[in-house]
Design an enzyme around this catalytic site. Structure first.
Site, PDB file in Angstrom:
ATOM      1  N   SER A   1      -7.370   4.026   9.702  1.00  0.00           N
ATOM      2  CA  SER A   1      -8.131   4.089   8.457  1.00  0.00           C
ATOM      3  C   SER A   1      -7.445   3.261   7.358  1.00  0.00           C
ATOM      4  O   SER A   1      -8.065   2.411   6.712  1.00  0.00           O
ATOM      5  CB  SER A   1      -8.269   5.553   8.032  1.00  0.00           C
ATOM      6  OG  SER A   1      -8.692   5.672   6.697  1.00  0.00           O
TER       7      SER A   1
ATOM      8  N   LYS B   1      -8.487  -0.984   5.985  1.00  0.00           N
ATOM      9  CA  LYS B   1      -8.805  -1.357   4.607  1.00  0.00           C
ATOM     10  C   LYS B   1      -7.919  -2.494   4.109  1.00  0.00           C
ATOM     11  O   LYS B   1      -8.369  -3.409   3.424  1.00  0.00           O
ATOM     12  CB  LYS B   1      -8.695  -0.138   3.694  1.00  0.00           C
ATOM     13  CG  LYS B   1      -9.903   0.782   3.836  1.00  0.00           C
ATOM     14  CD  LYS B   1      -9.758   2.070   3.061  1.00  0.00           C
ATOM     15  CE  LYS B   1      -8.934   3.065   3.821  1.00  0.00           C
ATOM     16  NZ  LYS B   1      -9.119   4.465   3.441  1.00  0.00           N
TER      17      LYS B   1
ATOM     18  N   ARG C   1     -14.513  13.254   9.249  1.00  0.00           N
ATOM     19  CA  ARG C   1     -13.219  13.895   9.544  1.00  0.00           C
ATOM     20  C   ARG C   1     -12.939  15.022   8.563  1.00  0.00           C
ATOM     21  O   ARG C   1     -12.385  16.061   8.912  1.00  0.00           O
ATOM     22  CB  ARG C   1     -12.101  12.842   9.483  1.00  0.00           C
ATOM     23  CG  ARG C   1     -12.084  11.906  10.687  1.00  0.00           C
ATOM     24  CD  ARG C   1     -11.237  10.678  10.410  1.00  0.00           C
ATOM     25  NE  ARG C   1      -9.865  11.024  10.082  1.00  0.00           N
ATOM     26  CZ  ARG C   1      -9.044  10.255   9.362  1.00  0.00           C
ATOM     27  NH1 ARG C   1      -9.461   9.095   8.877  1.00  0.00           N
ATOM     28  NH2 ARG C   1      -7.832  10.634   9.120  1.00  0.00           N
TER      29      ARG C   1
ATOM     30  N   HIS D   1       0.845  -1.197   0.000  1.00  0.00           N
ATOM     31  CA  HIS D   1       0.000   0.000   0.000  1.00  0.00           C
ATOM     32  C   HIS D   1       0.876   1.241   0.000  1.00  0.00           C
ATOM     33  O   HIS D   1       1.839   1.333   0.750  1.00  0.00           O
ATOM     34  CB  HIS D   1      -0.907   0.016   1.232  1.00  0.00           C
ATOM     35  CG  HIS D   1      -1.761   1.239   1.299  1.00  0.00           C
ATOM     36  ND1 HIS D   1      -2.924   1.370   0.566  1.00  0.00           N
ATOM     37  CD2 HIS D   1      -1.614   2.402   1.965  1.00  0.00           C
ATOM     38  CE1 HIS D   1      -3.456   2.560   0.805  1.00  0.00           C
ATOM     39  NE2 HIS D   1      -2.687   3.212   1.647  1.00  0.00           N
TER      40      HIS D   1
ATOM     41  N   ASP E   1     -15.069   3.128   8.200  1.00  0.00           N
ATOM     42  CA  ASP E   1     -14.035   4.057   7.726  1.00  0.00           C
ATOM     43  C   ASP E   1     -14.619   5.065   6.748  1.00  0.00           C
ATOM     44  O   ASP E   1     -14.267   6.248   6.779  1.00  0.00           O
ATOM     45  CB  ASP E   1     -12.887   3.276   7.074  1.00  0.00           C
ATOM     46  CG  ASP E   1     -11.863   4.225   6.473  1.00  0.00           C
ATOM     47  OD1 ASP E   1     -11.259   4.991   7.241  1.00  0.00           O
ATOM     48  OD2 ASP E   1     -11.691   4.241   5.238  1.00  0.00           O
TER      49      ASP E   1
HETATM   50  N1  URA Z   1      -5.817   7.712   3.508  1.00  0.00           N
HETATM   51  C1  URA Z   1      -6.734   6.947   4.121  1.00  0.00           C
HETATM   52  O1  URA Z   1      -7.138   5.925   3.595  1.00  0.00           O
HETATM   53  N2  URA Z   1      -7.203   7.334   5.309  1.00  0.00           N
HETATM   54  C2  URA Z   1      -6.787   8.450   5.926  1.00  0.00           C
HETATM   55  O2  URA Z   1      -7.248   8.739   7.014  1.00  0.00           O
HETATM   56  C3  URA Z   1      -5.847   9.245   5.282  1.00  0.00           C
HETATM   57  C4  URA Z   1      -5.365   8.847   4.065  1.00  0.00           C
END
Ligand code: URA
Ligand code: CA
Length: 433
Positions: free
Chosen positions: A183, A187, A168, A82, A161
């Protein structure tokens, strides 16, 4: 349990229990806790931070808020990579076939690009016929047969999320290490990876502009991964300037082909070998990163990585002849050079500005609904530290529109030529394990 008490506890700097964190995530996902209470808690977290245990609990609760992908039908250790997001970041296109060429299973779930960073799926879709709309069964079969496949993001992954991120975004609580780390990791974990290699970008074009902040984010994510039983390693890499030369969908496919032939840009090649080595080690296919790197370099030289790319494209409907004949890829009508207005050394090529210019050309999406032009983009002819003479081309604009004055101005504003001597920036700053 009452949300009020949870907010008050965090406001006063105390550690939340696993049950309290689950209560808030489950309640918010089910629309039982209102935005205003969650906003208050997010702001309390922003100021009071979270302990390592709270961060892991938050991540687990978010993972469990929706579907989790089961990759157990795929043989071997599934390692995912990632990136925290960069400009012209062509690494996934190179890494997927490269690592798979050493029999490391690459089961990749990818998204479309938004804003100034591109999405891997958009890039792959510039190969005629290539598609990611495959069933889960087909995905598993392809990875078992070819060691590599890419599938589009599934619908109900980490709904908590999605809701939290939107909240946010409008409550000035995006920029919080525990919230960003949970976050991103939720994922990856929900997508089924056994082990995770993170490419945490740092610099002007990155989410985290300061090296110290990037390291802190990397440590937070590695700690979460290891606490929830997924081996995780992070590399901190430079995003002051775009990676490689190409920014744009088909242009980056071409760059990936060059790189898989061992003829790619130096920085892109180096970053792919660094990230790839970590992936190969985590997958148990090499004793250490030196051995892994040697094997990967060998497969760049002997054509195996390139062959793997052809197999992968073809298996998902793509025209794999583009690998030998890249002129079959979508091509822009106009190729316009941007000449240097003075001589000297390139001191800055501000990555996010270049990314925005590529987006304005049509290579990226301004909104989720925007259509993108796969052919357009920018190819750098100079990188930071290179000498340039007045009149020499700094970059080539690939456009399908002749009206380029505004974009040229933006590009000039984002490139600085200096009469001082300038060194090329460090590419790899650190490895966090
Ligand atoms: N990328 C994400 O997936 N989440 C965040 O909070 C910030 C960047
Ligand atoms: Ca690139």
């Amino acid at each position: 349990m009452r949300m009020y008490d949870i907010i008050e506890k965090k406001r006063d700097g105390k550690e939340l229990t696993s049950e309290e964190i689950e209560f808030f995530i489950n309640g918010y996902t089910a629309d039982e806790i209102p935005d205003y209470q969650v906003s208050a808690l997010l702001m309390a977290i922003f100021y009071q931070d979270m302990t390592a245990k709270e961060r892991a609990d938050l991540t687990k609760a978010m993972v469990e808020s929706g579907d989790q992908i089961d990759l157990s039908a795929i043989d071997g250790i599934k390692v995912d990579k990632h990136s925290t997001g960069g400009v012209g970041d062509t690494t996934t296109l190179v890494l997927a076939p490269l690592v798979a060429s050493l029999d490391v299973p690459v089961a990749k779930m990818s998204g479309k690009g938004l804003g100034h960073t591109g999405g891997t799926i958009d890039k792959l879709e510039s190969v005629p016929g290539f598609h990611v709309e495959i069933t889960n069964d087909e995905f598993v079969r392809l990875v078992n047969e070819n060691k590599v496949a890419v599938i589009g993001q599934s619908g109900n992954l980490t709904p908590a999320d999605k809701k939290l991120y939107s909240l946010r975004d409008v409550t000035a609580t995006v920029n919080s290490i525990p919230l960003i780390a949970s976050s991103i990791m939720s994922k990856k974990i929900a997508a089924g990876a056994d082990a995770i290699v993170l490419d945490v970008k740092t610099g002007e074009g990155a989410f985290m502009k300061k090296l110290e902040d990037s390291k802190e984010l990397a440590k937070a994510m590695v700690s979460i991964g290891n606490q929830v039983g997924r081996n995780t390693v992070a590399i901190i890499s430079d995003m002051n300037q775009p990676l490689g030369f190409a920014i744009g969908n088909a242009l980056e496919i071409k760059e990936a082909i060059d790189t898989l032939q061992g003829k790619g840009p130096e920085d892109l090649t180096e970053l792919c070998l660094t990230l790839g080595s970590q992936m190969v080690v985590l997958a148990g296919m090499a004793e250490d990163v030196d051995e892994a790197r040697e094997k990967l370099s060998e497969n760049l030289e002997n054509g195996k990585a390139l062959e793997q790319f052809k197999v992968f494209l073809k298996a998902q409907g793509g025209d794999s002849t583009v690998v030998d004949e890249p002129n079959r890829l979508p091509e822009a009508t106009y190729k316009v050079e941007l000449p240097a207005t003075s001589s000297g050394t390139v001191e800055a090529i501000v990555a996010n500005e270049i990314g925005t210019a590529a987006m304005l050309l049509g290579a990226g999406r301004a909104t989720k609904e925007s259509e993108i032009d796969l052919a357009v983009g920018i190819v750098l002819n100079k990188k930071i530290g290179d000498q340039v003479s007045e009149g020499e081309s700094l970059l080539t604009i690939h456009a399908n529109n002749e009206e380029l004055e505004q974009i040229k101005k933006k590009l000039y504003d984002s490139i600085v030529i200096s009469t001082n001597s300038v060194k090329a920036p460090t590419l790899i700053y650190d490895t966090i394990t």
